[in-house]
Motif scaffolding. Sequence first.
Motif, PDB file in Angstrom:
ATOM      1  N   GLY A   2      50.947  43.370 -81.922  1.00 23.22           N
ATOM      2  CA  GLY A   2      51.991  43.340 -82.949  1.00 23.22           C
ATOM      3  C   GLY A   2      51.454  43.306 -84.363  1.00 23.22           C
ATOM      4  N   SER A   3      50.227  43.764 -84.556  1.00 28.65           N
ATOM      5  CA  SER A   3      49.690  43.759 -85.921  1.00 28.65           C
ATOM      6  C   SER A   3      50.001  45.062 -86.640  1.00 28.65           C
ATOM      7  N   PRO A   4      50.384  44.978 -87.917  1.00 25.43           N
ATOM      8  CA  PRO A   4      50.592  46.207 -88.695  1.00 25.43           C
ATOM      9  C   PRO A   4      49.298  46.781 -89.261  1.00 25.43           C
ATOM     10  N   THR A  56      43.215  48.217 -89.190  1.00 16.97           N
ATOM     11  CA  THR A  56      41.908  47.719 -88.740  1.00 16.97           C
ATOM     12  C   THR A  56      42.087  46.362 -88.066  1.00 16.97           C
ATOM     13  N   SER A  57      43.087  46.300 -87.231  1.00 24.83           N
ATOM     14  CA  SER A  57      43.545  45.029 -86.671  1.00 24.83           C
ATOM     15  C   SER A  57      42.530  44.339 -85.772  1.00 24.83           C
ATOM     16  N   ARG A  58      42.285  43.078 -86.079  1.00 25.84           N
ATOM     17  CA  ARG A  58      41.445  42.264 -85.184  1.00 25.84           C
ATOM     18  C   ARG A  58      42.207  41.936 -83.893  1.00 25.84           C
ATOM     19  N   THR A  59      43.509  41.759 -84.021  1.00 24.69           N
ATOM     20  CA  THR A  59      44.320  41.468 -82.828  1.00 24.69           C
ATOM     21  C   THR A  59      44.217  42.626 -81.834  1.00 24.69           C
ATOM     22  N   SER A  60      44.360  43.836 -82.335  1.00 24.57           N
ATOM     23  CA  SER A  60      44.255  45.014 -81.457  1.00 24.57           C
ATOM     24  C   SER A  60      42.869  45.097 -80.836  1.00 24.57           C
ATOM     25  N   PRO A  67      49.067  38.757 -84.800  1.00 26.81           N
ATOM     26  CA  PRO A  67      48.460  37.921 -85.830  1.00 26.81           C
ATOM     27  C   PRO A  67      49.461  36.840 -86.222  1.00 26.81           C
ATOM     28  N   VAL A  68      48.954  35.691 -86.641  1.00 23.95           N
ATOM     29  CA  VAL A  68      49.848  34.674 -87.211  1.00 23.95           C
ATOM     30  C   VAL A  68      50.103  35.063 -88.662  1.00 23.95           C
ATOM     31  N   TYR A  69      51.351  35.280 -88.973  1.00 24.48           N
ATOM     32  CA  TYR A  69      51.759  35.552 -90.354  1.00 24.48           C
ATOM     33  C   TYR A  69      52.763  34.473 -90.742  1.00 24.48           C
ATOM     34  N   LYS A  70      52.490  33.818 -91.854  1.00 24.24           N
ATOM     35  CA  LYS A  70      53.407  32.779 -92.345  1.00 24.24           C
ATOM     36  C   LYS A  70      53.768  31.794 -91.232  1.00 24.24           C
ATOM     37  N   ALA A  71      52.741  31.371 -90.517  1.00 22.43           N
ATOM     38  CA  ALA A  71      52.879  30.331 -89.490  1.00 22.43           C
ATOM     39  C   ALA A  71      53.655  30.761 -88.249  1.00 22.43           C
ATOM     40  N   ALA A  72      53.881  32.058 -88.073  1.00 18.46           N
ATOM     41  CA  ALA A  72      54.619  32.522 -86.880  1.00 18.46           C
ATOM     42  C   ALA A  72      54.050  33.875 -86.440  1.00 18.46           C
ATOM     43  N   ALA A  91      47.347  34.984 -79.863  1.00 16.88           N
ATOM     44  CA  ALA A  91      47.508  35.072 -81.310  1.00 16.88           C
ATOM     45  C   ALA A  91      46.142  35.027 -81.971  1.00 16.88           C
ATOM     46  N   THR A  92      46.047  35.659 -83.143  1.00 18.16           N
ATOM     47  CA  THR A  92      44.868  35.512 -83.987  1.00 18.16           C
ATOM     48  C   THR A  92      45.330  34.985 -85.324  1.00 18.16           C
ATOM     49  N   GLY A  93      44.474  34.224 -85.978  1.00 21.66           N
ATOM     50  CA  GLY A  93      44.867  33.653 -87.265  1.00 21.66           C
ATOM     51  C   GLY A  93      43.668  33.218 -88.064  1.00 21.66           C
ATOM     52  N   ALA A 132      45.117  25.428 -88.492  1.00 27.82           N
ATOM     53  CA  ALA A 132      46.371  24.721 -88.767  1.00 27.82           C
ATOM     54  C   ALA A 132      47.521  25.346 -87.978  1.00 27.82           C
ATOM     55  N   HIS A 133      47.357  26.626 -87.624  1.00 24.46           N
ATOM     56  CA  HIS A 133      48.450  27.314 -86.935  1.00 24.46           C
ATOM     57  C   HIS A 133      48.117  27.662 -85.487  1.00 24.46           C
ATOM     58  N   VAL A 134      47.247  26.853 -84.910  1.00 26.66           N
ATOM     59  CA  VAL A 134      46.822  27.103 -83.534  1.00 26.66           C
ATOM     60  C   VAL A 134      47.992  26.972 -82.552  1.00 26.66           C
ATOM     61  N   LEU A 167      40.505  32.496 -83.788  1.00 30.66           N
ATOM     62  CA  LEU A 167      40.290  32.620 -85.236  1.00 30.66           C
ATOM     63  C   LEU A 167      39.795  34.025 -85.582  1.00 30.66           C
ATOM     64  N   ASP A 168      40.297  34.558 -86.690  1.00 33.03           N
ATOM     65  CA  ASP A 168      39.896  35.928 -87.065  1.00 33.03           C
ATOM     66  C   ASP A 168      38.395  36.056 -87.258  1.00 33.03           C
ATOM     67  N   LYS A 169      37.770  34.995 -87.743  1.00 30.14           N
ATOM     68  CA  LYS A 169      36.318  35.075 -87.982  1.00 30.14           C
ATOM     69  C   LYS A 169      35.527  35.195 -86.672  1.00 30.14           C
TER      70      LYS A 169
HETATM   71  C1  LIG Z   1      50.562  38.366 -94.717  1.00 28.54           C
HETATM   72  C2  LIG Z   1      49.599  37.485 -93.972  1.00 28.54           C
HETATM   73  C3  LIG Z   1      49.975  36.204 -93.636  1.00 28.54           C
HETATM   74  C4  LIG Z   1      49.112  35.377 -92.924  1.00 28.54           C
HETATM   75  N1  LIG Z   1      49.517  34.119 -92.602  1.00 28.54           N
HETATM   76  C5  LIG Z   1      48.694  33.331 -91.861  1.00 28.54           C
HETATM   77  C6  LIG Z   1      49.122  32.039 -91.457  1.00 28.54           C
HETATM   78  O1  LIG Z   1      50.202  31.570 -91.790  1.00 28.54           O
HETATM   79  N2  LIG Z   1      48.282  31.296 -90.680  1.00 28.54           N
HETATM   80  C7  LIG Z   1      47.055  31.770 -90.288  1.00 28.54           C
HETATM   81  O2  LIG Z   1      46.343  31.059 -89.570  1.00 28.54           O
HETATM   82  N3  LIG Z   1      46.615  33.003 -90.673  1.00 28.54           N
HETATM   83  C8  LIG Z   1      47.408  33.787 -91.440  1.00 28.54           C
HETATM   84  N4  LIG Z   1      46.990  35.037 -91.818  1.00 28.54           N
HETATM   85  C9  LIG Z   1      45.679  35.524 -91.340  1.00 28.54           C
HETATM   86  C10 LIG Z   1      45.856  36.435 -90.134  1.00 28.54           C
HETATM   87  O3  LIG Z   1      46.680  35.857 -89.141  1.00 28.54           O
HETATM   88  C11 LIG Z   1      44.516  36.738 -89.455  1.00 28.54           C
HETATM   89  O4  LIG Z   1      43.596  37.254 -90.379  1.00 28.54           O
HETATM   90  C12 LIG Z   1      44.718  37.677 -88.276  1.00 28.54           C
HETATM   91  O5  LIG Z   1      43.589  37.654 -87.434  1.00 28.54           O
HETATM   92  C13 LIG Z   1      44.967  39.101 -88.732  1.00 28.54           C
HETATM   93  O6  LIG Z   1      45.112  39.898 -87.583  1.00 28.54           O
HETATM   94  P1  LIG Z   1      45.162  41.491 -87.659  1.00 28.54           P
HETATM   95  O7  LIG Z   1      43.840  41.951 -88.215  1.00 28.54           O
HETATM   96  O8  LIG Z   1      45.368  41.904 -86.264  1.00 28.54           O
HETATM   97  O9  LIG Z   1      46.321  41.855 -88.529  1.00 28.54           O
HETATM   98  C14 LIG Z   1      47.836  35.858 -92.563  1.00 28.54           C
HETATM   99  C15 LIG Z   1      47.449  37.162 -92.922  1.00 28.54           C
HETATM  100  C16 LIG Z   1      48.326  37.957 -93.620  1.00 28.54           C
HETATM  101  C17 LIG Z   1      47.895  39.360 -94.001  1.00 28.54           C
END
Ligand SMILES: Cc1cc2nc3c(=O)[nH]c(=O)nc-3n(C[C@H](O)[C@H](O)[C@H](O)COP(=O)(O)O)c2cc1C
Length: 185
Positions: A9-11, A14-18, A76-81, A107-109, A113-115, A141-143
Amino acid sequence: MAAILSVSGSPSPTSRTSRLLRHLDDRLRAQGHDVTPFDVRNLPAQALLGADFKHPAIVAATELFERADGVVIGTPVYKAAYSGLLKSLLDLLPQYALTGKTVLPLATGGSTAHVLAIDYALRPVLSSMGASHIVPGWFTLDKDIAPDDHSTPIVAPATAEALAQVTDLFSVALGGKTGVLRRTA
Ligand SMILES: Cc1cc2nc3c(=O)[nH]c(=O)nc-3n(C[C@H](O)[C@H](O)[C@H](O)COP(=O)(O)O)c2cc1C
């Protein structure tokens, strides 16, 4: 073996989730499953945002869900969801599109804090869609995910073992057998 739909579900292009999901797809294939990778970002934006239920791409996506025994949902976690992109697809699927299906939520984030986002945000939605069995998920974690397809390892050793375990539990729930669980059984 089971038919598995592996949904990212990543937009991000270069998605790490994908990247994480495609890595796990290989593990599931090695266990004999038939895995279909699916990136929501490839669906037409106009259909997703315009709630075009009858668009051929949305109909085709719905059919992929219908045919699956198991579904991996990665976001990916975006805005805690979970991502809005993922929700835009889930909103267009039938209310009980996950009935009878086994689901692996991932999920990736960027922050631990948002585990728990899988459990307080994603899991209730999957449950409301009728998923019969939502196996334990995992937050990465994304890292800990390689920045591109050419880097190795794709997943850092610190999280690779836990990911393998939840993936194997998902496989077993679908009737598969795994080398990891056979060794520890
Ligand atoms: C718009 C946006 C909001 C995000 N919000 C959070 C968040 O609330 N908590 C968190 O842990 N990471 C947050 N992140 C970091 C991403 O979740 C993280 O880098 C993730 O691995 C990205 O995955 P993707 O490369 O598949 O899109 C956010 C990143 C973006 C771009």
